[in-house]
Design an enzyme around this catalytic site. Sequence first.
Site, PDB file in Angstrom:
ATOM      1  N   GLU A  71       3.158   5.140   1.892  1.00 12.44           N
ATOM      2  CA  GLU A  71       1.588   5.334   2.687  1.00 12.44           C
ATOM      3  C   GLU A  71       1.731   7.038   2.923  1.00 12.44           C
ATOM      4  O   GLU A  71       0.766   7.544   2.831  1.00 12.44           O
ATOM      5  CB  GLU A  71       2.150   4.945   4.278  1.00 12.44           C
ATOM      6  CG  GLU A  71       2.181   3.370   4.171  1.00 12.44           C
ATOM      7  CD  GLU A  71       1.163   2.562   3.424  1.00 12.44           C
ATOM      8  OE1 GLU A  71      -0.113   3.226   3.251  1.00 12.44           O
ATOM      9  OE2 GLU A  71       1.490   1.541   3.052  1.00 12.44           O
ATOM     10  N   HIS A 127       0.044   8.512  -0.051  1.00 11.67           N
ATOM     11  CA  HIS A 127      -1.524   8.447   0.022  1.00 11.67           C
ATOM     12  C   HIS A 127      -1.995   9.796   0.776  1.00 11.67           C
ATOM     13  O   HIS A 127      -2.995  10.260   0.114  1.00 11.67           O
ATOM     14  CB  HIS A 127      -1.803   6.963   0.789  1.00 11.67           C
ATOM     15  CG  HIS A 127      -2.057   5.941   0.146  1.00 11.67           C
ATOM     16  ND1 HIS A 127      -2.788   5.553  -0.969  1.00 11.67           N
ATOM     17  CD2 HIS A 127      -0.973   4.955   0.441  1.00 11.67           C
ATOM     18  CE1 HIS A 127      -2.624   4.670  -1.500  1.00 11.67           C
ATOM     19  NE2 HIS A 127      -1.497   3.917  -0.813  1.00 11.67           N
TER      20      HIS A 127
HETATM   21 CO    CO Z   1      -0.691   1.997  -0.830  1.00 12.59          CO
END
Ligand code: CO
Length: 190
Positions: A141, A144
């Site tokens: 995450e 990102h």
């Molecule tokens: Co992802």
Amino acid sequence: MIYPIVIYGHPVLRQVSEDIDKDYPDLANIIENLFDTMYKSDGVGLAAPQAGLSIRIFVIDGSPLAEDEPSLAGFKKIFINAHITEKSGDKISMEEGCLSIPDIREEVKRENYIRLEYYDENWQFHDEVFEGYTARIIQHEYDHLDGILFTDKVSPLRKKLLQGKLKGISKGHFDADYKTILAGKKIKNT
Ligand code: CO
């Protein structure tokens, strides 16, 4: 509200997200929407850029995986202005997927330990160490927020083999039972 998930090829997934202030407009709603969107699409994590928001927030709820990974039981967290300050330990290979890259799962190598500074939804500061599966989900995450996708991290050979499929995904050739937004489409989340 449920955000449509931004799909591979959209430039917002390649931007480096910005830290936010405590009084960022609509923050509580954004967090709620990120969770709702993640649950709706059966994800265990979702980063704001996947909802078209270039801000340093991601949410995780590992409970659906807790049967296989007991360490994830009750692991539900909000990470605001997250910054990894250390990575260490052996690099471990594990299969990953991503709501922004439907139909692709690949082995990705990641460090087993991370140290992370972040704020929670109550704007409490944390400086914590995570290991194992939680460290893996956080790193996925977190990437990102820096415009990095898991397909960037596969072996050069796999990357070559995936090229065509990724191009197809960016054009809408995939199956997903959640709402999506392709490159070139306007994102209206505010
Ligand atoms: Co992802």
